[in-house]
Design a protein around this motif. Sequence first.
Motif, PDB file in Angstrom:
ATOM      1  N   TRP A   1       0.834  -1.221   0.000  1.00  0.00           N
ATOM      2  CA  TRP A   1       0.000   0.000   0.000  1.00  0.00           C
ATOM      3  C   TRP A   1       0.860   1.259   0.000  1.00  0.00           C
ATOM      4  CZ3 TRP A   1      -4.412   0.496  -1.945  1.00  0.00           C
ATOM      5  CH2 TRP A   1      -5.411  -0.472  -1.807  1.00  0.00           C
ATOM      6  N   ASN A   2       1.969   1.235   0.720  1.00  0.00           N
ATOM      7  CA  ASN A   2       2.853   2.416   0.728  1.00  0.00           C
ATOM      8  C   ASN A   2       3.257   2.773  -0.685  1.00  0.00           C
ATOM      9  OD1 ASN A   2       2.760   2.600   3.477  1.00  0.00           O
ATOM     10  ND2 ASN A   2       4.692   1.511   3.808  1.00  0.00           N
ATOM     11  N   HIS A   3       3.613   1.769  -1.451  1.00  0.00           N
ATOM     12  CA  HIS A   3       4.037   2.007  -2.834  1.00  0.00           C
ATOM     13  C   HIS A   3       2.872   2.454  -3.712  1.00  0.00           C
ATOM     14  CE1 HIS A   3       8.113   0.594  -2.262  1.00  0.00           C
ATOM     15  NE2 HIS A   3       7.616  -0.373  -1.522  1.00  0.00           N
ATOM     16  N   THR A   4       1.732   1.789  -3.522  1.00  0.00           N
ATOM     17  CA  THR A   4       0.561   2.119  -4.334  1.00  0.00           C
ATOM     18  C   THR A   4       0.111   3.558  -4.059  1.00  0.00           C
ATOM     19  OG1 THR A   4      -0.089  -0.202  -4.235  1.00  0.00           O
ATOM     20  CG2 THR A   4      -1.763   1.351  -4.966  1.00  0.00           C
ATOM     21  N   LEU A   5       0.098   3.939  -2.786  1.00  0.00           N
ATOM     22  CA  LEU A   5      -0.336   5.294  -2.432  1.00  0.00           C
ATOM     23  C   LEU A   5       0.685   6.334  -2.899  1.00  0.00           C
ATOM     24  CD1 LEU A   5      -1.879   4.715   1.120  1.00  0.00           C
ATOM     25  CD2 LEU A   5      -3.103   5.060  -1.042  1.00  0.00           C
ATOM     26  N   ALA A   6       1.956   5.960  -2.916  1.00  0.00           N
ATOM     27  CA  ALA A   6       2.985   6.878  -3.440  1.00  0.00           C
ATOM     28  C   ALA A   6       2.736   7.133  -4.922  1.00  0.00           C
ATOM     29  CB  ALA A   6       4.380   6.293  -3.213  1.00  0.00           C
ATOM     30  N   ARG A   7       2.310   6.104  -5.628  1.00  0.00           N
ATOM     31  CA  ARG A   7       2.001   6.284  -7.056  1.00  0.00           C
ATOM     32  C   ARG A   7       0.766   7.155  -7.230  1.00  0.00           C
ATOM     33  NH1 ARG A   7       3.058   0.615  -7.588  1.00  0.00           N
ATOM     34  NH2 ARG A   7       0.849   0.215  -7.912  1.00  0.00           N
ATOM     35  N   LEU A   8      -0.221   6.961  -6.366  1.00  0.00           N
ATOM     36  CA  LEU A   8      -1.425   7.803  -6.424  1.00  0.00           C
ATOM     37  C   LEU A   8      -1.061   9.266  -6.177  1.00  0.00           C
ATOM     38  CD1 LEU A   8      -4.526   8.316  -6.446  1.00  0.00           C
ATOM     39  CD2 LEU A   8      -4.527   7.748  -4.017  1.00  0.00           C
ATOM     40  N   LYS A   9      -0.216   9.479  -5.192  1.00  0.00           N
ATOM     41  CA  LYS A   9       0.213  10.847  -4.850  1.00  0.00           C
ATOM     42  C   LYS A   9       0.889  11.517  -6.054  1.00  0.00           C
ATOM     43  CE  LYS A   9       2.971  13.326  -1.346  1.00  0.00           C
ATOM     44  NZ  LYS A   9       1.954  14.250  -0.818  1.00  0.00           N
ATOM     45  N   ALA A  10       1.830  10.788  -6.652  1.00  0.00           N
ATOM     46  CA  ALA A  10       2.526  11.313  -7.829  1.00  0.00           C
ATOM     47  C   ALA A  10       1.516  11.597  -8.946  1.00  0.00           C
ATOM     48  CB  ALA A  10       3.582  10.313  -8.296  1.00  0.00           C
ATOM     49  N   PHE A  11       0.546  10.727  -9.066  1.00  0.00           N
ATOM     50  CA  PHE A  11      -0.447  10.834 -10.134  1.00  0.00           C
ATOM     51  C   PHE A  11      -1.335  12.073  -9.968  1.00  0.00           C
ATOM     52  CE2 PHE A  11      -4.568   9.689 -12.079  1.00  0.00           C
ATOM     53  CZ  PHE A  11      -4.155   9.360 -13.361  1.00  0.00           C
ATOM     54  N   VAL A  12      -1.858  12.305  -8.779  1.00  0.00           N
ATOM     55  CA  VAL A  12      -2.787  13.441  -8.602  1.00  0.00           C
ATOM     56  C   VAL A  12      -2.084  14.780  -8.435  1.00  0.00           C
ATOM     57  CG1 VAL A  12      -4.717  12.063  -7.687  1.00  0.00           C
ATOM     58  CG2 VAL A  12      -3.076  13.103  -6.100  1.00  0.00           C
ATOM     59  N   GLU A  13      -0.810  14.739  -8.025  1.00  0.00           N
ATOM     60  CA  GLU A  13      -0.115  15.998  -7.802  1.00  0.00           C
ATOM     61  C   GLU A  13       0.661  16.444  -9.027  1.00  0.00           C
ATOM     62  OE1 GLU A  13       2.228  15.572  -4.242  1.00  0.00           O
ATOM     63  OE2 GLU A  13       0.444  15.528  -2.962  1.00  0.00           O
ATOM     64  N   ASP A  14       0.632  15.608 -10.042  1.00  0.00           N
ATOM     65  CA  ASP A  14       1.387  15.900 -11.271  1.00  0.00           C
ATOM     66  C   ASP A  14       0.842  17.143 -11.969  1.00  0.00           C
ATOM     67  OD1 ASP A  14       3.324  15.513 -13.060  1.00  0.00           O
ATOM     68  OD2 ASP A  14       2.284  13.984 -14.240  1.00  0.00           O
TER      69      ASP A  14
ATOM     70  N   PRO B   1     -10.187  17.350  -3.401  1.00  0.00           N
ATOM     71  CA  PRO B   1     -10.957  16.103  -3.273  1.00  0.00           C
ATOM     72  C   PRO B   1     -11.560  15.667  -4.607  1.00  0.00           C
ATOM     73  CG  PRO B   1     -11.437  17.519  -1.411  1.00  0.00           C
ATOM     74  CD  PRO B   1     -10.585  18.328  -2.365  1.00  0.00           C
ATOM     75  N   ALA B   2     -11.964  16.635  -5.428  1.00  0.00           N
ATOM     76  CA  ALA B   2     -12.543  16.282  -6.731  1.00  0.00           C
ATOM     77  C   ALA B   2     -11.514  15.564  -7.609  1.00  0.00           C
ATOM     78  CB  ALA B   2     -13.049  17.539  -7.434  1.00  0.00           C
ATOM     79  N   ARG B   3     -10.272  16.078  -7.571  1.00  0.00           N
ATOM     80  CA  ARG B   3      -9.205  15.464  -8.365  1.00  0.00           C
ATOM     81  C   ARG B   3      -8.882  14.052  -7.855  1.00  0.00           C
ATOM     82  NH1 ARG B   3      -7.497  13.155 -11.306  1.00  0.00           N
ATOM     83  NH2 ARG B   3      -5.451  12.963 -12.298  1.00  0.00           N
ATOM     84  N   VAL B   4      -8.799  13.929  -6.522  1.00  0.00           N
ATOM     85  CA  VAL B   4      -8.471  12.630  -5.920  1.00  0.00           C
ATOM     86  C   VAL B   4      -9.606  11.635  -6.193  1.00  0.00           C
ATOM     87  CG1 VAL B   4      -7.989  11.406  -3.753  1.00  0.00           C
ATOM     88  CG2 VAL B   4      -7.013  13.680  -4.146  1.00  0.00           C
ATOM     89  N   TRP B   5     -10.829  12.128  -6.085  1.00  0.00           N
ATOM     90  CA  TRP B   5     -11.989  11.257  -6.338  1.00  0.00           C
ATOM     91  C   TRP B   5     -11.938  10.692  -7.750  1.00  0.00           C
ATOM     92  CZ3 TRP B   5     -15.237   8.579  -3.660  1.00  0.00           C
ATOM     93  CH2 TRP B   5     -16.384   8.057  -4.263  1.00  0.00           C
ATOM     94  N   ARG B   6     -11.575  11.540  -8.697  1.00  0.00           N
ATOM     95  CA  ARG B   6     -11.505  11.089 -10.092  1.00  0.00           C
ATOM     96  C   ARG B   6     -10.400  10.033 -10.257  1.00  0.00           C
ATOM     97  NH1 ARG B   6     -10.616  15.819 -12.854  1.00  0.00           N
ATOM     98  NH2 ARG B   6      -8.585  15.268 -13.702  1.00  0.00           N
ATOM     99  N   ALA B   7      -9.263  10.296  -9.623  1.00  0.00           N
ATOM    100  CA  ALA B   7      -8.149   9.331  -9.726  1.00  0.00           C
ATOM    101  C   ALA B   7      -8.527   7.976  -9.119  1.00  0.00           C
ATOM    102  CB  ALA B   7      -6.907   9.892  -9.040  1.00  0.00           C
ATOM    103  N   LEU B   8      -9.360   8.032  -8.082  1.00  0.00           N
ATOM    104  CA  LEU B   8      -9.762   6.791  -7.409  1.00  0.00           C
ATOM    105  C   LEU B   8     -10.847   6.040  -8.170  1.00  0.00           C
ATOM    106  CD1 LEU B   8     -10.078   7.940  -3.667  1.00  0.00           C
ATOM    107  CD2 LEU B   8      -8.372   6.363  -4.578  1.00  0.00           C
ATOM    108  N   THR B   9     -11.799   6.769  -8.729  1.00  0.00           N
ATOM    109  CA  THR B   9     -13.012   6.099  -9.212  1.00  0.00           C
ATOM    110  C   THR B   9     -13.213   6.078 -10.719  1.00  0.00           C
ATOM    111  OG1 THR B   9     -14.298   8.117  -8.882  1.00  0.00           O
ATOM    112  CG2 THR B   9     -14.247   6.539  -7.048  1.00  0.00           C
TER     113      THR B   9
END
Lengths: 114, 149
Positions: free
Chosen positions: A101-114, B15-23
Amino acid sequence: MSRTRSPLLAKKHIHAPLFAALGDETRLSLLAELCSGEPRSIAQLTKGTDLTRQAVTKHLRVLENAGIVRSVYSGRENLFEFEPKPIEEIKKYIDLVSDQWNHTLARLKAFVED
Amino acid sequence: MSDRIEKRIELQASPARVWRALTDYKEFGQWFRVNLEGPFVPGQAVRGKITHPGFEHVTWEAVVKKMEPERLFSFTWHPYAVDPAQDYSKETPTLVEFRLEKTATGTRLLLTESGFDKIPSDRRLEAFRMNDGGWTAQMKNIEAHVQDS
């Protein structure tokens, strides 16, 4: 090689209800007692508690079925000892999934903050 | 010892951006590394091939539980179900929950995975062996990738 198999080894493939076994104050205190050293008899484990011998025996069987307590014989006396393996095993497993999960969430972080 | 995993991560995104990335199943697939065949719908199963190098033969599957926009996304799955020869469907799955909270700088994401008490002990052992056989190396690759990007 012929070895006497303990009931525990024979039960290896039964799914251990480990958490259920640990989810009880009395069993946790019995386990704490067993963790701290030498194998103990039912009489020793009953002493100093307000539990009956039957109650202690019943709790020990639950712990034994979960694989975290082993029954051993010293002469004719039935003793119980702590078996750390199942707990180590599940802890390793959860650590592994946790690490993933640490790795997966790190990828999510990079993805949304890009 | 706890039978659940809990993570908390601060994201510099709304939250809107994160929600989209999740779902959004396509966005989810990019960071989760799975090529999902269709969208997430509560109560329905979703599946797709894993895109992790070395695990492309594995089908990922989850059942969507809750989708409360910008608040909660949850699904059940079988963690480490990476052996195609094994039937995991009889096992009780674990529950994965993503909770979103708006913060001053973006979003706080709380992840919990619970229900490990229901996983057969043999499987836990198997998953651990699996890890010894190369998963650790894969994780190092991913770490390098995340740090580079």
